[in-house]
Design an enzyme around this catalytic site. Structure first.
Site, PDB file in Angstrom:
ATOM      1  N   GLU A 166      46.822  36.498  40.599  1.00  0.00           N
ATOM      2  CA  GLU A 166      47.530  36.907  41.828  1.00  0.00           C
ATOM      3  C   GLU A 166      47.888  38.390  41.808  1.00  0.00           C
ATOM      4  O   GLU A 166      47.829  39.072  42.839  1.00  0.00           O
ATOM      5  CB  GLU A 166      48.787  36.067  42.038  1.00  0.00           C
ATOM      6  CG  GLU A 166      48.555  34.567  42.226  1.00  0.00           C
ATOM      7  CD  GLU A 166      47.555  34.218  43.300  1.00  0.00           C
ATOM      8  OE1 GLU A 166      47.358  35.013  44.241  1.00  0.00           O
ATOM      9  OE2 GLU A 166      46.945  33.138  43.185  1.00  0.00           O
ATOM     10  N   THR A 193      30.706  43.753  38.932  1.00  0.00           N
ATOM     11  CA  THR A 193      30.789  42.288  38.959  1.00  0.00           C
ATOM     12  C   THR A 193      29.562  41.779  39.698  1.00  0.00           C
ATOM     13  O   THR A 193      29.318  42.190  40.834  1.00  0.00           O
ATOM     14  CB  THR A 193      32.060  41.799  39.675  1.00  0.00           C
ATOM     15  OG1 THR A 193      32.093  42.344  40.996  1.00  0.00           O
ATOM     16  CG2 THR A 193      33.324  42.226  38.941  1.00  0.00           C
TER      17      THR A 193
END
Ligand code: ARG
Ligand code: ZN
Ligand code: CA
Length: 257
Positions: A166, A193
């Site tokens: 988060e 990524t």
């Protein structure tokens, strides 16, 4: 190399039952997990897939409990508020004293983390940079805080990594599979990524090629911004680190002073 950024955190514990009024020890454990994960000092870096080892990063961001409150008084960095509410939803009531929660501390100076009973099955949620300061921060289900055994719950989410995830959102990171669920066209905007179709869950092993990403090593399902179990995630990348560092300077500069 950038100096290490130290972010002061306040935990607002909003409880109805004694169980929801989690211990200081559980909160200390959460801080330790955050500092391990964000500095790549977590014990499970050894599990990072070989293809991703050189991308894995120390983000240079760490966290401490606030020592001075917004009025200038010494604080433990933890507020505790009894509430009549049996459970909260994502309507942000936990962020307001008048609604059975606790008001945010100045979001320019603190990371606000509200810990409460979230009743709709969410582990947690975050506000991205650039939103309303009154609701800025992270909300976490009390059963996700800290790492077993300081976190006493038996669950695949009992190692404190919901907070790691988060806070990644709070520092601007999208989910690793991109903005929308399903589809290889969209991305998380981070080049190191690999493209990924949708969330992974549980504890995958081996190579998963969801988006013709085999040259990049396949899905990076061990990334903190995927949806895998706490025990099976272990890295942020260099690209994610640079992005979070840039967000602190541009969108959250008050944290640096
Ligand atoms: N589902 C939540 C979100 O979208 C958090 C997932 C956290 N994952 C974990 N292994 N703790 O933000
Ligand atoms: Zn998320
Ligand atoms: Ca990407």
């Amino acid at each position: 190399k950038q100096p290490v950024i130290q972010i002061p955190v306040v935990f607002h514990v909003i409880y109805h039952t004694p169980e929801e009024n989690i211990s200081d020890e559980q909160i200390q454990s959460q801080l330790q997990v955050l500092n391990e994960d964000y500095r790549r000092r977590n014990a499970d870096t050894v599990n990072t897939l070989p293809a991703f080892k050189k991308l894995a990063a120390d983000t240079g961001i760490q966290f401490c409990l606030a020592t001075i409150d917004p009025t200038g008084k010494p604080t433990t960095g933890i507020t505790r508020t009894y509430t009549d509410s049996l459970g909260f939803t994502t309507d942000e009531a936990m962020k307001f004293t008048a609604k059975g929660g606790h008001n945010a501390w100045d979001a320019n100076q603190y990371l606000n983390i509200w810990v409460c009973n979230i009743q709709n099955g969410f582990l947690g949620y975050a506000q991205f940079p650039g939103g309303d300061p009154a609701i800025d921060g992270v909300v976490l289900w009390y059963q996700t805080i800290g790492k077993f055994p300081a976190n006493p719950y038996v669950s695949v989410f009992n190692q404190g990594r919901t907070a790691t995830h988060e806070i990644g959102h709070w520092l601007g990171l999208e989910h690793i599979w991109g903005i929308k669920d399903f589809g290889c066209e969209d991305s998380d905007g981070i080049t190191d990524t690999p493209p990924q179709d949708n969330a992974n869950s549980g504890c995958p092993t081996g190579t998963i090629n969801s988006c013709n990403n085999s040259l990049q090593g396949g899905d990076m399902y061990q990334n903190f911004m995927d949806y895998t179990d706490d025990a099976c995630m272990n890295l942020f990348t260099q690209g994610q680190s640079a992005y979070m560092q840039a967000i602190v300077s541009s969108a959250r500069p008050g944290l640096l002073s």
